[in-house]
Design a protein around this motif. Structure first.
Motif, PDB file in Angstrom:
ATOM      1  N   GLU A  14     -12.598  11.382  -4.590  1.00  0.00           N
ATOM      2  CA  GLU A  14     -12.357  12.334  -5.664  1.00  0.00           C
ATOM      3  C   GLU A  14     -12.068  11.571  -6.951  1.00  0.00           C
ATOM      4  O   GLU A  14     -11.321  10.586  -6.960  1.00  0.00           O
ATOM      5  CB  GLU A  14     -11.175  13.242  -5.312  1.00  0.00           C
ATOM      6  N   THR A  17      -8.438  11.083  -7.837  1.00  0.00           N
ATOM      7  CA  THR A  17      -7.779  10.042  -7.050  1.00  0.00           C
ATOM      8  C   THR A  17      -8.115   8.654  -7.583  1.00  0.00           C
ATOM      9  O   THR A  17      -7.250   7.771  -7.660  1.00  0.00           O
ATOM     10  CB  THR A  17      -8.190  10.152  -5.577  1.00  0.00           C
ATOM     11  N   CYS A  21      -5.350   6.111  -9.079  1.00  0.00           N
ATOM     12  CA  CYS A  21      -5.181   4.761  -8.539  1.00  0.00           C
ATOM     13  C   CYS A  21      -5.323   3.709  -9.639  1.00  0.00           C
ATOM     14  O   CYS A  21      -4.571   2.722  -9.661  1.00  0.00           O
ATOM     15  CB  CYS A  21      -6.207   4.515  -7.431  1.00  0.00           C
ATOM     16  N   ARG A 277       0.789  12.312  -3.558  1.00  0.00           N
ATOM     17  CA  ARG A 277       0.097  13.591  -3.327  1.00  0.00           C
ATOM     18  C   ARG A 277       0.157  14.483  -4.553  1.00  0.00           C
ATOM     19  O   ARG A 277      -0.838  15.137  -4.914  1.00  0.00           O
ATOM     20  CB  ARG A 277       0.734  14.308  -2.128  1.00  0.00           C
ATOM     21  N   ALA A 280      -2.210  12.978  -7.331  1.00  0.00           N
ATOM     22  CA  ALA A 280      -3.629  13.182  -7.030  1.00  0.00           C
ATOM     23  C   ALA A 280      -3.998  14.646  -6.850  1.00  0.00           C
ATOM     24  O   ALA A 280      -5.187  14.976  -6.835  1.00  0.00           O
ATOM     25  CB  ALA A 280      -4.001  12.395  -5.772  1.00  0.00           C
ATOM     26  N   THR A 282      -3.742  16.578  -4.197  1.00  0.00           N
ATOM     27  CA  THR A 282      -4.465  16.755  -2.949  1.00  0.00           C
ATOM     28  C   THR A 282      -3.522  17.341  -1.908  1.00  0.00           C
ATOM     29  O   THR A 282      -2.301  17.328  -2.071  1.00  0.00           O
ATOM     30  CB  THR A 282      -5.020  15.412  -2.445  1.00  0.00           C
ATOM     31  N   GLY A 286      -3.166  10.266   0.178  1.00  0.00           N
ATOM     32  CA  GLY A 286      -4.088   9.221   0.570  1.00  0.00           C
ATOM     33  C   GLY A 286      -3.369   7.898   0.738  1.00  0.00           C
ATOM     34  O   GLY A 286      -2.314   7.656   0.131  1.00  0.00           O
ATOM     35  N   PRO A 289      -3.359   5.705  -2.814  1.00  0.00           N
ATOM     36  CA  PRO A 289      -2.336   6.124  -3.787  1.00  0.00           C
ATOM     37  C   PRO A 289      -0.917   5.912  -3.281  1.00  0.00           C
ATOM     38  O   PRO A 289      -0.037   5.515  -4.050  1.00  0.00           O
ATOM     39  CB  PRO A 289      -2.637   7.617  -3.992  1.00  0.00           C
TER      40      PRO A 289
END
Length: 339
Positions: A14, A17, A21, A277, A280, A282, A286, A289
């Motif tokens: 994504e 993301t 990062c 989370r 990002a 999401t 992840g 991250p």
């Protein structure tokens, strides 16, 4: 969505993301340079970059490369390991309160290390072994006690909290019964500190953490499928029991490696995945991250402990303050949602 294809392998990322990062990596680099500049002898950014590039010799190089850089590298590597450990457990148990420190894994590593320090009086490598054995042993105990026709996330957390309280009592008893000089050293080490970290410890811990991070990446796909539920994951060919056990072992090993090198640095594994989370945006944290947020939090906490506090403090004290405040805020938000 960003799609990368190379030699028959495709990866989807994504865009948000990727941007998050990149921003986190820049923030980590800036704080790392600031930490290398700050100390009893203040340096300029040019001095730091020149020393890192090999363009400086003498005192400036020794200060940057030999004295300050091991501490900064340890904060980055250990923080990333803790962030990934928390992301694995929170995804596996589907609970934002899943944390190695809360469910007893960190305390188990601390118990194993205390036995080596206070009873065996062993070497650094024996300390590493004791922390790993203690962490894995506590994970096995929690897993077996929570196992009843499978392992449910909420049950494992409740059992882990009980085991954590018991281990805390055992650790306190071990320190109280020890000789005074060893007890003082063990209590100071138990606060979680990067003081005295050497390149040998960073290299050994970094090598072990690198292997564990690769394993975490391999297990990330079945972990994502297990978030849909055990039945859904099993229908897609995932061996749920073995995947869950592998994720727990990797998470415990990451925590135990950090504990063996620097003592228990708590709450980063709780906070980092949740911050990642939210940044990002999401449904889950992840691993990349979470690792970058963990590195940023550990490095920033160590900088605050060393340079902004009235007196230099162990990094674990700052992370407890930050993590405890975040935990209270998280519990308050959950309570309001249920009202």
């Amino acid at each position: 969505m960003l799609v990368l294809r190379r030699r028959g392998v495709a990866m989807r990322l994504e865009w948000r993301t990727v941007v998050v990062c990149a921003a986190l990596a820049i923030a980590v680099a800036c704080i790392a340079v600031l930490a290398l500049m700050t100390g009893s002898l203040r340096l300029s950014p040019g001095d730091v970059l020149a020393a890192l590039a090999g363009g400086r010799t003498g005192l400036v190089r020794d200060i940057v490369v030999e004295w300050r850089l091991p501490r900064v590298a340890a904060a980055l590597v250990f923080g990333a390991a803790l962030g990934v450990s928390g992301a694995l457990l929170q995804s596996l148990l589907r609970n934002p309160l899943a944390d190695p420190g809360i469910i007893g894994f960190t305390q188990g590593s601390y118990t194993g290390a205390l036995i080596v320090i206070l009873i065996v009086n062993g070497t650094y490598w024996q300390l590493v072994g004791g922390a790993l054995i203690g962490g894995l042993a506590s994970a096995v105990v929690v897993y077996l006690l929570a196992h009843r026709r499978g392992v449910q996330g909420f049950r494992l957390i409740i059992v882990g909290i009980g085991v954590s309280a018991m281990l805390d009592s055992l650790n306190t008893w071990l320190i109280l019964k020890a000789e005074l000089d060893r007890a003082i050293a063990a209590a100071a080490w138990g606060a979680g500190s990067l003081n005295g970290v050497t390149w040998a410890q960073v290299a050994f811990g970094g090598a072990g953490i690198a292997v564990l991070l690769v394993l975490a990446g391999v297990l990330s796909r079945p972990m994502q499928q297990m978030e849909l539920g055990d039945d859904a994951a099993a229908s897609q060919g995932v061996r749920v029991a073995s995947a869950r056990l592998g994720l727990i072992v990797v998470a415990v090993a990451l925590t135990a490696t950090v504990t063996a090198a620097s003592g228990p640095i708590v709450f980063i594994s709780l906070v980092a995945p949740q911050i990642a989370r939210r940044l990002a945006r999401t449904a889950r944290a992840g691993l990349a991250p979470a690792a970058l947020v963990g590195a940023l939090l550990c490095l920033a906490a160590d900088f605050i402990a060393q340079h902004l506090a009235p007196t230099p403090l162990p990094v674990g004290i700052i992370t407890v303050m930050l993590g405890g405040g975040y935990l209270g805020w998280l519990l308050l938000i959950e309570a309001r949602r249920r009202l």
